[in-house]
Design a protein around this motif. Structure first.
Motif, short mmCIF file in Angstrom:
data_model
loop_
_atom_site.label_atom_id
_atom_site.label_comp_id
_atom_site.label_asym_id
_atom_site.label_seq_id
_atom_site.Cartn_x
_atom_site.Cartn_y
_atom_site.Cartn_z
N GLY A 10 -95.65 22.00 -32.71
CA GLY A 10 -95.21 21.12 -31.63
C GLY A 10 -95.46 19.68 -31.97
N PHE A 11 -94.76 19.16 -32.96
CA PHE A 11 -95.02 17.79 -33.38
C PHE A 11 -93.74 16.97 -33.53
CE2 PHE A 11 -94.01 20.08 -37.08
CZ PHE A 11 -93.71 19.22 -38.13
N ASN A 12 -92.70 17.34 -32.79
CA ASN A 12 -91.44 16.61 -32.87
C ASN A 12 -91.56 15.18 -32.33
OD1 ASN A 12 -89.96 18.72 -34.02
ND2 ASN A 12 -89.63 19.65 -32.02
N ARG A 13 -92.20 15.01 -31.19
CA ARG A 13 -92.37 13.66 -30.63
C ARG A 13 -93.33 12.84 -31.46
NH1 ARG A 13 -93.09 13.41 -24.33
NH2 ARG A 13 -92.34 11.30 -24.75
N PHE A 14 -94.33 13.49 -32.03
CA PHE A 14 -95.25 12.82 -32.95
C PHE A 14 -94.48 12.23 -34.13
CE2 PHE A 14 -97.58 13.46 -36.98
CZ PHE A 14 -98.64 12.58 -36.80
N ARG A 15 -93.56 13.01 -34.68
CA ARG A 15 -92.75 12.55 -35.81
C ARG A 15 -91.87 11.37 -35.40
NH1 ARG A 15 -87.65 13.29 -37.32
NH2 ARG A 15 -87.31 14.79 -35.67
N LEU A 16 -91.24 11.46 -34.23
CA LEU A 16 -90.39 10.38 -33.76
C LEU A 16 -91.20 9.12 -33.47
CD1 LEU A 16 -88.02 12.38 -31.38
CD2 LEU A 16 -87.46 11.42 -33.63
N PHE A 17 -92.41 9.31 -32.95
CA PHE A 17 -93.29 8.19 -32.61
C PHE A 17 -93.70 7.40 -33.85
CE2 PHE A 17 -97.88 7.00 -32.04
CZ PHE A 17 -97.67 5.88 -31.26
N LEU A 18 -94.12 8.09 -34.90
CA LEU A 18 -94.61 7.42 -36.10
C LEU A 18 -93.53 7.15 -37.14
CD1 LEU A 18 -98.08 9.04 -36.87
CD2 LEU A 18 -97.57 6.87 -35.77
N GLY A 19 -92.45 7.89 -37.08
CA GLY A 19 -91.43 7.78 -38.12
C GLY A 19 -91.67 8.82 -39.21
N MET A 20 -90.64 9.07 -39.99
CA MET A 20 -90.68 10.14 -40.98
C MET A 20 -91.78 9.93 -42.02
SD MET A 20 -89.43 13.00 -42.03
CE MET A 20 -87.79 13.23 -41.38
N ASN A 21 -91.87 8.74 -42.61
CA ASN A 21 -92.81 8.52 -43.72
C ASN A 21 -94.27 8.65 -43.29
OD1 ASN A 21 -90.75 8.09 -45.57
ND2 ASN A 21 -90.71 5.89 -45.21
N ALA A 22 -94.65 7.97 -42.21
CA ALA A 22 -96.04 8.02 -41.77
C ALA A 22 -96.43 9.41 -41.29
CB ALA A 22 -96.28 6.99 -40.66
N SER A 23 -95.56 10.04 -40.50
CA SER A 23 -95.89 11.38 -40.00
C SER A 23 -95.97 12.39 -41.14
CB SER A 23 -94.88 11.84 -38.95
OG SER A 23 -93.58 11.85 -39.48
N LYS A 24 -95.11 12.23 -42.13
CA LYS A 24 -95.14 13.15 -43.28
C LYS A 24 -96.42 12.97 -44.09
CE LYS A 24 -92.13 14.78 -47.00
NZ LYS A 24 -90.83 14.59 -47.67
N THR A 25 -96.87 11.72 -44.22
CA THR A 25 -98.12 11.46 -44.94
C THR A 25 -99.29 12.15 -44.25
OG1 THR A 25 -97.33 9.34 -45.80
CG2 THR A 25 -99.71 9.67 -45.75
N ILE A 26 -99.33 12.07 -42.92
CA ILE A 26 -100.42 12.70 -42.17
C ILE A 26 -100.32 14.22 -42.25
CG2 ILE A 26 -101.35 13.08 -39.84
CD1 ILE A 26 -100.70 10.14 -39.27
N VAL A 27 -99.13 14.75 -42.04
CA VAL A 27 -98.94 16.20 -42.06
C VAL A 27 -99.30 16.79 -43.42
CG1 VAL A 27 -97.19 18.02 -41.97
CG2 VAL A 27 -97.22 16.25 -40.22
N GLN A 28 -98.91 16.10 -44.50
CA GLN A 28 -99.11 16.64 -45.84
C GLN A 28 -100.35 16.09 -46.55
OE1 GLN A 28 -95.51 16.00 -48.07
NE2 GLN A 28 -94.37 17.52 -46.92
N ALA A 29 -101.18 15.35 -45.82
CA ALA A 29 -102.36 14.72 -46.43
C ALA A 29 -103.19 15.72 -47.23
CB ALA A 29 -103.21 14.04 -45.37
N GLU A 30 -103.49 15.35 -48.46
CA GLU A 30 -104.33 16.19 -49.33
C GLU A 30 -105.80 15.81 -49.21
OE1 GLU A 30 -100.90 16.41 -52.79
OE2 GLU A 30 -102.26 14.69 -52.66
N GLN A 31 -106.04 14.54 -48.83
CA GLN A 31 -107.40 14.05 -48.65
C GLN A 31 -107.50 13.30 -47.33
OE1 GLN A 31 -108.48 11.52 -51.91
NE2 GLN A 31 -108.52 13.16 -53.41
N ILE A 32 -108.58 13.54 -46.61
CA ILE A 32 -108.87 12.77 -45.41
C ILE A 32 -110.32 12.32 -45.50
CG2 ILE A 32 -108.96 12.72 -42.89
CD1 ILE A 32 -106.95 14.98 -42.84
N THR A 33 -110.51 11.00 -45.38
CA THR A 33 -111.86 10.43 -45.45
C THR A 33 -112.19 9.80 -44.10
OG1 THR A 33 -111.47 9.89 -47.78
CG2 THR A 33 -113.39 8.88 -46.72
N LYS B 36 -105.90 17.92 -38.22
CA LYS B 36 -104.44 17.79 -38.10
C LYS B 36 -103.92 18.45 -36.83
CE LYS B 36 -103.31 17.42 -43.04
NZ LYS B 36 -102.62 18.09 -44.17
N LYS B 37 -104.55 19.53 -36.42
CA LYS B 37 -104.14 20.19 -35.18
C LYS B 37 -104.33 19.27 -33.98
CE LYS B 37 -104.84 25.05 -36.40
NZ LYS B 37 -105.65 26.27 -36.13
#
Length: 196
Positions: free
Chosen positions: A54-77, A112-113
């Motif tokens: 359920g992250f369609n509005r999240f994607r629209l809010f941040l845009g494709m690039n930023a939301s994709k970076t968060i969704v696919q993040a390999e490292q979080i500090t 991420k959830k």
């Protein structure tokens, strides 16, 4: 000629069965296809399919690039911040009080959830009358792409910085989850223990 007529009748009958007899069925089939394509756009980790439903509005809010970076993040500090200081080592303009260790895979999925779920956002045009004082910063990294998230638990507002964006949104509904998460990744910090 008979073959053409049979061909036309076949396609008419197929459309009749899927569209006219049950208009919702045709719509649902299209919706399923759209969801599958959207999911494939973001699919890059083993956890993606189970986490992001359920992250369609999240994607629209941040845009494709930023939301994709968060969704696919390999490292979080994670970073604990001084909300009123802006000198020395900084994170998105705020002084770093303590840098945490890279999150484990389970910690990444749990975070991420919270961050990516549409349910945890207000998505309205209302502005809170409070001073943004972030005490937690999160750096999401996918390859060379980075998105930073500043989290203010006084206002229940998170600010997203990166990919030419600087956006804020309320997360009142996720207040307790964010506090519990913060206590998990910084269990011995005296300031974190006092947050409620």
């Amino acid at each position: 000629m008979k073959i053409k007529v049979l061909h036309i009748l076949f396609w008419w009958f197929t459309f009749y069965q899927t569209g006219w007899s049950n208009p919702n069925l045709l719509f649902n089939e299209r919706k399923k296809i759209a969801v599958i394509n959207h999911k494939n756009t973001f699919e890059n980790t083993d956890s993606t399919s189970e986490v992001f439903k359920g992250f369609n509005r999240f994607r629209l809010f941040l845009g494709m690039n930023a939301s994709k970076t968060i969704v696919q993040a390999e490292q979080i500090t994670p970073f604990l911040l001084y909300p009123f200081k802006h000198d020395g080592e900084t994170f998105a303009g705020y002084t770093v009080r303590k840098k945490g260790a890279l999150l484990t895979q389970n910690e990444i999925i749990s975070l991420k959830k919270i961050i990516c779920s549409d349910r945890n956002y207000a998505f309205d045009n209302l502005m809170k009358n409070c001073t943004f004082t972030p005490i937690l910063g999160l750096e999401f990294k996918k390859g060379t792409q980075i998105v930073q998230v500043l989290i203010c638990l006084d206002c229940d507002v998170w600010r997203f910085v990166g990919h030419n964006l600087n956006k804020e949104e309320d997360f009142d509904i996720a207040h307790e989850r964010m506090i519990n998460y913060l206590r998990q990744i910084f269990p011995t910090d005296a300031v974190v223990k006092q947050i409620h």
